[in-house]
Scaffold this motif. Structure first.
Motif, short mmCIF file in Angstrom:
data_model
loop_
_atom_site.label_atom_id
_atom_site.label_comp_id
_atom_site.label_asym_id
_atom_site.label_seq_id
_atom_site.Cartn_x
_atom_site.Cartn_y
_atom_site.Cartn_z
N ALA A 19 56.56 28.20 -16.77
CA ALA A 19 57.71 27.31 -16.65
C ALA A 19 59.02 28.08 -16.69
CB ALA A 19 57.69 26.27 -17.76
N GLN A 20 59.01 29.32 -17.23
CA GLN A 20 60.22 30.13 -17.35
C GLN A 20 60.44 31.05 -16.15
OE1 GLN A 20 57.82 30.07 -19.95
NE2 GLN A 20 58.93 28.33 -20.84
N ALA A 21 59.57 31.01 -15.16
CA ALA A 21 59.65 31.96 -14.05
C ALA A 21 60.83 31.70 -13.13
CB ALA A 21 58.34 31.94 -13.26
N ILE A 22 61.07 30.43 -12.76
CA ILE A 22 62.16 30.10 -11.84
C ILE A 22 62.94 28.89 -12.36
CG2 ILE A 22 61.10 31.10 -9.78
CD1 ILE A 22 60.13 28.28 -9.04
N PRO A 23 63.47 28.96 -13.58
CA PRO A 23 64.11 27.79 -14.18
C PRO A 23 65.31 27.26 -13.41
CG PRO A 23 64.64 29.77 -15.42
CD PRO A 23 63.56 30.14 -14.45
N ASP A 24 66.09 28.15 -12.77
CA ASP A 24 67.28 27.70 -12.06
C ASP A 24 66.98 27.18 -10.66
OD1 ASP A 24 69.70 28.43 -13.86
OD2 ASP A 24 68.42 30.20 -13.96
N LEU A 25 65.75 27.36 -10.20
CA LEU A 25 65.36 26.83 -8.90
C LEU A 25 64.64 25.49 -9.02
CD1 LEU A 25 64.11 30.10 -7.14
CD2 LEU A 25 66.41 29.12 -7.24
N GLU A 26 64.14 25.19 -10.21
CA GLU A 26 63.53 23.89 -10.45
C GLU A 26 64.62 22.82 -10.34
OE1 GLU A 26 60.45 23.13 -10.93
OE2 GLU A 26 59.44 24.99 -11.50
#
Length: 256
Positions: free
Chosen positions: A132-139
């Motif tokens: 869940a922390q891999a692409i937080p700003d793209l979610e």
């Protein structure tokens, strides 16, 4: 393949920045809450999620092994292979909806949540890449279908002479994927803001450890960096220094 990955990454980066619904993403970059380097790293993780799934799907490693119906549902509605087929035949007039990107986010959730994966007879993919922390700003972002399909097309096809060839991901090994990643470390990410406030993502030669956010792009009258010989770069970018010569203020933020 390296060129295709690089082009796909830049298309995705600028596609996210350009979409009107992604105001929060742009604001985080402008306020320094998200550095260009961290944005770049999240884009790399996104690209490698796609590459991982392309390899796994072409090798028949994803899907319900003993339930053909569940495998069919995954292949027809959730797979990256389906997106590859769409991208290989898309036209420049593709509609600017965002359903394809939103659908891919749903696919990612299948591999992150066990209760969802079980419904299709699959297991979750452990590790940092699908965390869940891999692409937080793209979610929660939006991406126009035309940008999404262009990026997938660059990952799916490569040019050999005058012909376009399909990348055979089933035959790709770990070393080849690793070499593509290492080649991308030869660049450093830069985000510039034009006179109208439109943000632009670039990859420049150098090291991944250096990144800048520039509010004064080429042509806005700021002094060029003679060493790089690229107009628009502020001359003074030292640690903790945001003052140019003659007391003029340059809005430059280093990241990384």
């Amino acid at each position: 393949m390296r060129e295709g990955v690089e082009e796909a990454l830049k298309i995705l980066a600028n596609g996210f920045l350009a979409h009107p619904a992604n105001k929060d993403l742009r604001q985080r970059l402008q306020e320094g809450k998200l550095t260009p380097l961290e944005y770049y790293r999240q884009l790399l993780r996104l690209i490698y999620r796609l590459l991982f799934l392309m390899v796994a799907e072409e090798r028949g490693l994803i899907g319900a092994r003993y339930d053909p119906e569940k495998s069919r549902i995954y292949n027809e509605f959730y797979s990256v292979s389906r997106l590859r087929k769409l991208a290989e035949g898309y036209s420049s007039g593709a509609r600017r909806y965002c359903d394809l990107w939103l659908g891919l986010l749903t696919t990612f959730r299948l591999f992150a949540r066990e209760e969802l994966a079980c419904r299709l007879g699959m297991g979750v993919l452990d590790g940092d890449l699908f965390s869940a922390q891999a692409i937080p700003d793209l979610e929660g972002t939006h991406l126009a279908n035309i940008d999404f399909l262009q990026a997938i097309r660059h990952l799916s096809l490569y040019r050999e002479g005058r012909n376009l060839r399909r990348v055979n991901y089933a035959a790709l090994d770990v070393e080849e994927l690793g070499s593509v990643y290492e080649s991308l470390l030869d660049y450093h990410p830069v985000v510039t803001a034009g006179p109208e406030g439109r943000l632009q993502f670039e990859l420049l030669s150098g090291t991944e450890r250096k990144s800048w956010f520039l509010l004064h792009p080429p042509g806005t009258g700021q002094r060029a960096d003679k060493k790089r010989r690229r107009p628009g770069y502020c001359r003074t970018v030292g640690e903790g220094n945001n003052q140019g010569r003659k007391g003029k203020s340059f809005a430059v933020f280093k990241g990384g």
